[in-house]
Design an enzyme around this catalytic site. Structure first.
Site, PDB file in Angstrom:
ATOM      1  N   HIS A  48       0.925  -1.252   0.065  1.00  0.00           N
ATOM      2  CA  HIS A  48      -0.128  -0.009   0.026  1.00  0.00           C
ATOM      3  C   HIS A  48       1.123   1.254   0.152  1.00  0.00           C
ATOM      4  O   HIS A  48       0.090   2.375   0.164  1.00  0.00           O
ATOM      5  CB  HIS A  48      -0.945  -0.096   1.145  1.00  0.00           C
ATOM      6  CG  HIS A  48      -1.808  -1.068   1.323  1.00  0.00           C
ATOM      7  ND1 HIS A  48      -2.918  -1.140   0.416  1.00  0.00           N
ATOM      8  CD2 HIS A  48      -2.000  -2.118   2.026  1.00  0.00           C
ATOM      9  CE1 HIS A  48      -3.817  -2.137   0.647  1.00  0.00           C
ATOM     10  NE2 HIS A  48      -3.265  -2.717   1.537  1.00  0.00           N
ATOM     11  N   GLU A 156      -7.569 -12.349   4.209  1.00  0.00           N
ATOM     12  CA  GLU A 156      -8.361 -11.135   4.283  1.00  0.00           C
ATOM     13  C   GLU A 156      -9.462 -10.935   3.352  1.00  0.00           C
ATOM     14  O   GLU A 156      -9.748 -10.054   2.875  1.00  0.00           O
ATOM     15  CB  GLU A 156      -7.233  -9.908   3.964  1.00  0.00           C
ATOM     16  CG  GLU A 156      -6.541 -10.006   2.860  1.00  0.00           C
ATOM     17  CD  GLU A 156      -5.636  -9.144   2.535  1.00  0.00           C
ATOM     18  OE1 GLU A 156      -5.717  -8.027   3.491  1.00  0.00           O
ATOM     19  OE2 GLU A 156      -4.685  -9.136   1.665  1.00  0.00           O
ATOM     20  N   ASP A 182      -9.764  -5.670   5.360  1.00  0.00           N
ATOM     21  CA  ASP A 182     -10.076  -6.085   3.898  1.00  0.00           C
ATOM     22  C   ASP A 182     -11.062  -7.503   4.091  1.00  0.00           C
ATOM     23  O   ASP A 182     -11.956  -7.452   2.934  1.00  0.00           O
ATOM     24  CB  ASP A 182      -8.804  -6.632   3.124  1.00  0.00           C
ATOM     25  CG  ASP A 182      -8.312  -5.541   2.539  1.00  0.00           C
ATOM     26  OD1 ASP A 182      -8.683  -4.488   2.259  1.00  0.00           O
ATOM     27  OD2 ASP A 182      -6.832  -5.675   1.965  1.00  0.00           O
TER      28      ASP A 182
END
Length: 267
Positions: A48, A156, A182
């Protein structure tokens, strides 16, 4: 000189929980600070963030080694190059996001482990091999890497839990990292990092129960990162507890500074 402390695998063997923090900023000082305070692992994020598996990543890994904290790299996905390169740079393990099938789990092990457990490509001129220096032997290098490298897929999504039994049967998985945000996004339910949502809690309990049967460890975030919440996760059966992240701590410090400034100015 690297500081010597008990390794994550040694703590696993002794039944001790381990604690770390996520590094989003890509700043090596944050890794060293986490190590200086005695945390066990630095969860270095390349999924990310602007950090790539390159010279910047190398600095973060070296900072971890200097301060005695285990560098674990979250790569961009089941990308063989990312996994191999992170390990060659000296990472103690790889965390792989968005795993939803046994085939993906097998691909991670294949990229992270040398034969006979996988098909990781090798080169003796890398940090993990001591740059082929004094005493280098291919047999001892590949054996040591296979024994020490942590392979950590992430749970996730609802797809992971749809296929959980098949995924956990893949040989070579060491830890599963539970990602509540997530997972919640995949189910279109409110995001709940604190894991108080009954469905999220049930998924973590299911993961712990099924991992225990296969001697696989579990990683999960502790939000907010308090002693009470950490103790609760450890009692629940979480082996690797993520005690927040550098951006969270910067925000907290900045918030306090802003509140102090407003108290002075009346703003």
């Amino acid at each position: 000189m690297e500081k010597q402390r008990k390794s994550i695998r040694e703590k696993f063997a002794d039944g001790e929980p381990t604690f770390g923090m996520t590094i989003y900023t890509g700043v090596s000082a944050t890794v060293e600070i986490a190590g200086n305070w005695g945390l066990d692992f630095a969860f270095i994020d390349a999924e990310h963030t602007s950090v790539d598996v390159d010279q910047q990543m190398e600095k973060l890994i070296l900072s971890a080694k200097v301060s005695g904290i285990a560098p674990l790299v979250r790569v961009r996905g089941t990308i063989e190059w990312d996994i191999r390169k992170a390990l060659e740079l000296g990472a103690d393990g790889v965390i792989v996001p968005q795993v939803g099938t046994a085939d993906q789990a097998r691909a991670i092990v294949r990229a992270a482990k040398f034969p006979p457990h996988g098909r990781r490509g090798g080169d003796g001129s890398v940090r993990a091999a001591g740059f082929g220096g004094p005493g280098f032997q291919w047999s001892s290098y590949t054996r040591a890497q296979n024994e020490s490298t942590l392979v950590i897929p992430m749970a996730e999504s609802f797809e992971f839990f749809d296929n959980i039994d098949e995924i956990l049967e893949v040989e070579g998985i060491d830890v599963i990292n539970f990602g509540p945000a997530d997972y919640s996004l995949s189910r279109e339910i409110p995001i709940d990092y604190s894991m108080s949502n009954p469905e999220v809690t049930a998924r973590l309990d299911e993961l712990i129960e099924k991992c225990r049967k296969r001697d696989i460890k579990v990683m999960a975030p502790c939000i907010p990162p308090t002693a009470e919440n950490a103790a609760k996760l450890a009692a629940q059966g979480v082996d690797m507890i993520i005690m927040g992240n550098d951006v969270m701590f910067l925000n907290e410090g900045a918030r306090r500074a802003a509140e102090a400034a407003k108290s002075v100015t009346g703003g």
